[in-house]
Design an enzyme around this catalytic site. Structure first.
Site, short mmCIF file in Angstrom:
data_model
loop_
_atom_site.label_atom_id
_atom_site.label_comp_id
_atom_site.label_asym_id
_atom_site.label_seq_id
_atom_site.Cartn_x
_atom_site.Cartn_y
_atom_site.Cartn_z
N ASP A 92 82.00 80.33 78.24
CA ASP A 92 81.95 80.73 76.76
C ASP A 92 81.03 80.00 76.39
OD1 ASP A 92 82.61 81.40 73.94
OD2 ASP A 92 84.80 81.22 74.33
N ASP B 238 78.57 83.91 69.82
CA ASP B 238 79.51 83.55 70.44
C ASP B 238 79.74 84.50 71.58
OD1 ASP B 238 81.95 82.46 71.27
OD2 ASP B 238 82.85 82.46 69.28
N HIS C 110 87.26 86.15 65.47
CA HIS C 110 87.31 85.53 64.43
C HIS C 110 85.99 85.88 63.78
CE1 HIS C 110 84.66 83.01 66.63
NE2 HIS C 110 85.52 83.26 67.59
N HIS D 14 84.91 79.54 62.63
CA HIS D 14 86.17 80.33 62.30
C HIS D 14 86.16 80.41 60.77
CE1 HIS D 14 87.94 80.77 66.23
NE2 HIS D 14 87.00 79.46 66.65
N GLU E 110 87.15 88.69 71.09
CA GLU E 110 87.43 88.17 72.31
C GLU E 110 88.62 88.20 72.96
OE1 GLU E 110 87.38 83.76 72.31
OE2 GLU E 110 86.95 83.99 70.01
N GLU F 71 83.85 88.06 75.65
CA GLU F 71 83.64 88.23 74.08
C GLU F 71 82.17 88.62 73.75
OE1 GLU F 71 83.72 84.09 72.64
OE2 GLU F 71 84.17 84.64 70.76
MN MN Z 1 83.66 81.91 72.52
MN MN Z 2 84.61 83.04 69.82
#
Ligand code: MN
Ligand code: MN
Length: 296
Positions: A83, A94, A158, A166, A190, A281
């Site tokens: 990630d 992200d 998020h 977030h 995700e 994601e």
């Molecule tokens: Mn992530």
């Molecule tokens: Mn994330």
């Protein structure tokens, strides 16, 4: 969203895509997680960006939040989630993928389940950016369940904002009944899929921290570390590994900062029944009724 903000998100996404391609190229079964973390970190900085969080390298039943420190001897094996976060002027990309590192490819279908869930959620949003959160979650859950796996329901996507990973809105991985729609802005979607119960609990330290309350610490070393971290990451997550490299006595200093309530540690997120977990994601921008996937 103004033009500059959008350009920063796009730039972060482009760098994240390159970091993902690089990670896929270098990761081999048995490679030390430490080496992977160091190389990805360096790659992002070589591309003139900064990690938005320490690369998460989560093996098997660890769904997320693990980053090796200097002494770590764990290796890439089994089902590895990678990630990656990149920030450009605080604007975040992200993105995550899963790798099957077993000789017999036994996690192939489990990986496919989270990837397809993400694809279907993105398709739905592209067709109709006014899709409700409930519908997005339902799409993710049904895709994963159709493949006889379970989504992890207490992990979610998020909203993102500048220097904020977030930013308040949660995108569920199941039909949670929320009839709200996504407004203009940036979001990470995700899905996580597992052969287990589909829940996570909080385990030991991930070696990832963030500044929670930037007041002045007592010791000079802790003060130096705090200044370094705040300058580079503000309140985004940072890694013990990186400060260990830059400052002697980092571990003691971080403990002090934690005890004074200045920084907070992230726990590992572990699947309750200790079954393997896959993740996919992407980051999207919703802008003028259109959906842009910045990390694809
Ligand atoms: Mn992530
Ligand atoms: Mn994330």
């Amino acid at each position: 969203m103004d033009k500059q903000e959008l350009a920063n998100y796009i730039k972060a996404g482009e760098i994240a895509k390159k970091a993902v391609a690089y990670a896929k190229e270098i990761i081999k079964p048995g490679m030390p997680l430490l080496e992977i973390a160091e190389k990805i970190h360096k790659k992002i900085e070589d591309l003139n960006a900064i990690p938005a969080f320490p690369v998460n390298l989560a093996v098997n039943d660890i769904a997320a939040h693990y980053h090796p420190i200097k002494e770590d001897e764990s290796k890439a094996e089994g089902l590895l989630k990678v990630d990656i976060g990149v920030h450009f002027n605080g604007y975040i990309a992200d993105t995550a993928f899963s790798l099957d590192l077993t000789p017999d490819n036994k996690y192939k279908d489990l990986i496919k389940a989270s990837e397809e869930a993400l694809e279907n959620a993105l398709k739905k949003l592209k067709q109709n950016p006014e899709t409700t959160l409930n519908e997005i979650g339902k799409t993710i859950k049904e895709t994963i369940e159709n493949k006889k796996f379970s989504p992890i329901i207490n992990l979610s996507g998020h909203s993102l904002s500048q220097y904020n990973l977030h930013a308040g809105i949660t995108i569920p991985n199941y039909a949670n009944g929320n009839k709200n729609k996504l407004k203009e802005g940036a979001y990470a979607i995700e899905p996580f899929a597992t052969t287990g119960e589909g829940r996570i609990y909080e385990g030991g330290s991930s070696n990832i921290y963030r500044i929670e309350n930037p007041k002045t610490p007592r010791s000079p070393n802790a003060r130096k570390i705090l200044e370094y971290v705040f300058e580079k990451y503000q309140t985004l997550p940072f890694s013990l590994r990186e400060v260990q490299e830059k400052f002697p006595g980092a571990r003691i200093a971080l403990r002090e900062l934690e005890q004074q309530g200045i920084i907070k540690n992230y726990p590992q997120l572990i699947e309750t029944s200790h079954k393997p977990v896959s993740q996919a994601e992407h980051t999207i921008i919703i802008e003028k009724g259109k959906v842009i996937v910045t990390t694809q």
